[in-house]
Design an enzyme around this catalytic site. Structure first.
Site, mmCIF file in Angstrom:
data_model
loop_
_atom_site.group_PDB
_atom_site.id
_atom_site.type_symbol
_atom_site.label_atom_id
_atom_site.label_comp_id
_atom_site.label_asym_id
_atom_site.label_seq_id
_atom_site.Cartn_x
_atom_site.Cartn_y
_atom_site.Cartn_z
ATOM 1 N N CYS A 26 16.644 32.287 -20.833
ATOM 2 C CA CYS A 26 17.858 33.071 -20.596
ATOM 3 C C CYS A 26 19.111 32.434 -21.176
ATOM 4 O O CYS A 26 20.189 33.022 -21.108
ATOM 5 C CB CYS A 26 18.043 33.305 -19.096
ATOM 6 S SG CYS A 26 16.653 34.163 -18.344
ATOM 7 N N HIS B 58 26.799 32.797 -14.844
ATOM 8 C CA HIS B 58 25.408 33.219 -15.035
ATOM 9 C C HIS B 58 25.040 34.218 -13.930
ATOM 10 O O HIS B 58 24.442 35.254 -14.214
ATOM 11 C CB HIS B 58 24.488 32.003 -15.004
ATOM 12 C CG HIS B 58 23.082 32.288 -15.391
ATOM 13 N ND1 HIS B 58 22.745 32.891 -16.582
ATOM 14 C CD2 HIS B 58 21.900 32.062 -14.740
ATOM 15 C CE1 HIS B 58 21.429 33.024 -16.657
ATOM 16 N NE2 HIS B 58 20.896 32.524 -15.554
ATOM 17 N N GLU C 46 25.519 27.601 -8.759
ATOM 18 C CA GLU C 46 26.389 27.592 -9.934
ATOM 19 C C GLU C 46 27.845 27.361 -9.540
ATOM 20 O O GLU C 46 28.577 26.642 -10.234
ATOM 21 C CB GLU C 46 26.259 28.907 -10.703
ATOM 22 C CG GLU C 46 27.100 28.932 -11.971
ATOM 23 C CD GLU C 46 27.002 30.247 -12.732
ATOM 24 O OE1 GLU C 46 27.613 30.341 -13.806
ATOM 25 O OE2 GLU C 46 26.337 31.177 -12.236
ATOM 26 N N LYS D 33 26.483 40.696 -14.667
ATOM 27 C CA LYS D 33 25.110 41.151 -14.504
ATOM 28 C C LYS D 33 24.992 42.153 -13.348
ATOM 29 O O LYS D 33 23.985 42.851 -13.237
ATOM 30 C CB LYS D 33 24.173 39.963 -14.259
ATOM 31 C CG LYS D 33 23.940 39.079 -15.486
ATOM 32 C CD LYS D 33 22.942 37.977 -15.182
ATOM 33 C CE LYS D 33 22.692 37.076 -16.381
ATOM 34 N NZ LYS D 33 23.803 36.185 -16.672
ATOM 35 N N HIS E 280 20.120 41.739 -15.954
ATOM 36 C CA HIS E 280 19.920 40.455 -16.642
ATOM 37 C C HIS E 280 19.154 40.698 -17.936
ATOM 38 O O HIS E 280 17.977 41.038 -17.915
ATOM 39 C CB HIS E 280 19.156 39.511 -15.727
ATOM 40 C CG HIS E 280 19.113 38.092 -16.212
ATOM 41 N ND1 HIS E 280 19.599 37.696 -17.425
ATOM 42 C CD2 HIS E 280 18.614 36.953 -15.623
ATOM 43 C CE1 HIS E 280 19.412 36.405 -17.585
ATOM 44 N NE2 HIS E 280 18.828 35.938 -16.505
ATOM 45 N N PHE F 240 15.013 29.254 -17.752
ATOM 46 C CA PHE F 240 13.786 28.582 -17.334
ATOM 47 C C PHE F 240 13.484 27.445 -18.310
ATOM 48 O O PHE F 240 13.637 27.583 -19.521
ATOM 49 C CB PHE F 240 12.612 29.557 -17.348
ATOM 50 C CG PHE F 240 12.546 30.483 -16.163
ATOM 51 C CD1 PHE F 240 13.507 30.468 -15.166
ATOM 52 C CD2 PHE F 240 11.500 31.400 -16.046
ATOM 53 C CE1 PHE F 240 13.439 31.325 -14.081
ATOM 54 C CE2 PHE F 240 11.419 32.260 -14.963
ATOM 55 C CZ PHE F 240 12.386 32.225 -13.980
#
Length: 430
Positions: A179, A319, A330, A352, A357, A418
């Site tokens: 991502c 994010h 975050e 988002k 996403h 990831f």
């Protein structure tokens, strides 16, 4: 020859997203607080744990001929759509036809192909092609498998097609970091120009993998929201009742250019791609490092790379995927990166909540959104934020767009993937 001191500007924008088939319609929908999430129209939908996603507002078949689409995976098609829009928006002439056909006279600036680069990333690549081709091979035999299968499924396919169409010979790259892929593409594009490898770079990201396998896999991980009865309200960063992210698809592209090159041709400049910072968690293939140290490092390194101080940052497009642990983690990373005084003054948004996403395409789209927020001095809101989590102690833009102050502005866009990939991009007003 350009150097590391070269200012890199953004001269063109393009996108096709769950909110609109181009960048202007996407931006208008963001400011209006619209959701691009909808129930899927699939057979056997009741067999899946999640029955909705943020699908494209305009299908590629509405804007590209069928003959061309047969040779492209969906992620490649939408990358070309976004790249064509950005290229035209930057004021460049349409590319010449291939295979020896003479080009028709076209208005617009030109660029030397040896000074033109491409960095277009995808986190997953041609998932639809891979799975559909497997089914064809199993059910109908190898003779019926398309000879375009491998070029369609490879993650660098979108970058390849964009590079071929526009004649980019300075280098064509496709960084893959889940991502964080297309945020890293922006950073690499900046570096190409600073290093003197290119004057112009087409950079961005694309993803189109809304497929039963993805919904099943992410669903098995308990990573997706299961708000099947009201999908438009499912993506809700920072809300107490958030229960996972919403899978989305789309592409976004920016034209990066050295300031010298842009000025020489009188180009319109949206803003400055000021820097990028990276780090690796080296912790777990899926879970972020629990202290957020890696995320903080990426933000600090990005600010340093841009030649700024934490106090210069006025806005962050986070994010903010709408997962129970990720959103607050975050925010803690932001506080560690900027310090208590600077972080308390930052306007934070989670777009988002509207787009879903886009996985590997998220960083590019959110960099474009961040840049436009600075240019228009207006931050899109986080929607669906009805009951703020008790642990949220920073300023989240919610409900309505938030005006930004006059004067020079700088902002961060965060993308985490990831594998422990952390990337932060710094954008500035011109």
């Amino acid at each position: 020859m350009t150097t590391s001191q070269t200012t890199v500007v953004v001269t063109g924008l393009g996108a096709t997203t769950p909110l609109g088939g181009d960048w202007p319609s996407t931006w208008s929908a963001l400011l209006a607080g619209k959701s691009g999430v909808r129930t899927l129209d699939w057979d056997d939908l009741d067999k899946l744990p999640v029955r909705f996603a943020a699908t494209l507002a305009v299908d590629p078949s509405e804007v590209m001929p069928k003959q061309q689409l047969r040779k492209l995976d969906r992620n490649q098609a939408i990358a070309l759509i976004a790249a064509r829009e950005a290229w035209a928006d930057a004021g460049f002439a349409p590319p010449a036809p291939k295979k020896g056909r003479p080009a028709e006279p076209a208005e617009g600036d030109t660029v030397d192909g040896d000074r033109l680069g491409v960095v277009v990333s995808s986190g997953i690549g041609g998932l639809h092609t891979a799975l559909n081709s497997h089914d064809v091979n199993r059910e109908r035999g190898w003779q019926r498998v398309s000879p375009f299968t491998v070029p369609m499924l490879m993650p660098n396919g979108a970058a390849g097609h964009v590079g071929i169409e526009f004649g980019a010979m300075a280098g064509s790259h496709a960084l893959v970091s889940a991502c964080a892929s297309s945020a890293e593409a922006v950073g690499y594009g900046i570096d190409m120009i600073r290093a003197g490898r290119a004057d112009v770079v087409i950079c961005g990201g694309t993803e189109a993998c809304i497929h039963p396998l993805q919904l099943a896999s992410f669903g098995s991980m308990r990573a997706l929201s299961t708000r099947n009865d009201e999908p438009e309200r499912a993506s809700r960063p920072y809300d107490k009742n958030r229960d996972g992210f919403v899978l989305g698809e789309g592409a976004a592209v920016m034209i990066l250019e050295s300031e010298e090159h842009a000025r020489a041709r009188g180009a319109n400049v949206y803003g400055i791609a000021a820097g990028c910072g990276y780090s690796g968690d080296a912790f777990d293939i899926v879970q972020p490092e629990p202290t957020g140290a890696g995320q903080s490092k990426a933000m600090r390194r990005a600010i340093q790379n841009a030649g700024l101080e934490p106090s210069d940052i006025v806005h962050i497009n986070a994010h903010a995927t709408s997962t129970p642990l990720g959103d607050v983690a975050e925010l803690n990373s932001i506080k560690a990166a900027l310090g208590p005084e600077a972080s308390a003054k930052v306007n934070i948004t989670g777009t988002k909540s509207m787009t879903g996403h886009l996985l590997g395409g998220a960083g590019a789209l959110e960099s474009v959104i961040t840049l436009m927020a600075l240019k228009e001095r207006l931050v899109p809101p986080t929607i669906n934020l009805e009951d703020v989590d008790d642990e949220v102690d920073l300023d989240i833009v919610r409900g309505e767009p938030r005006p930004l102050p006059p004067g020079p502005l700088a902002a961060l866009n965060n993308s985490f993937g990831f594998g422990g990939h952390n990337v932060s991009v710094v954008l500035k007003t011109a």
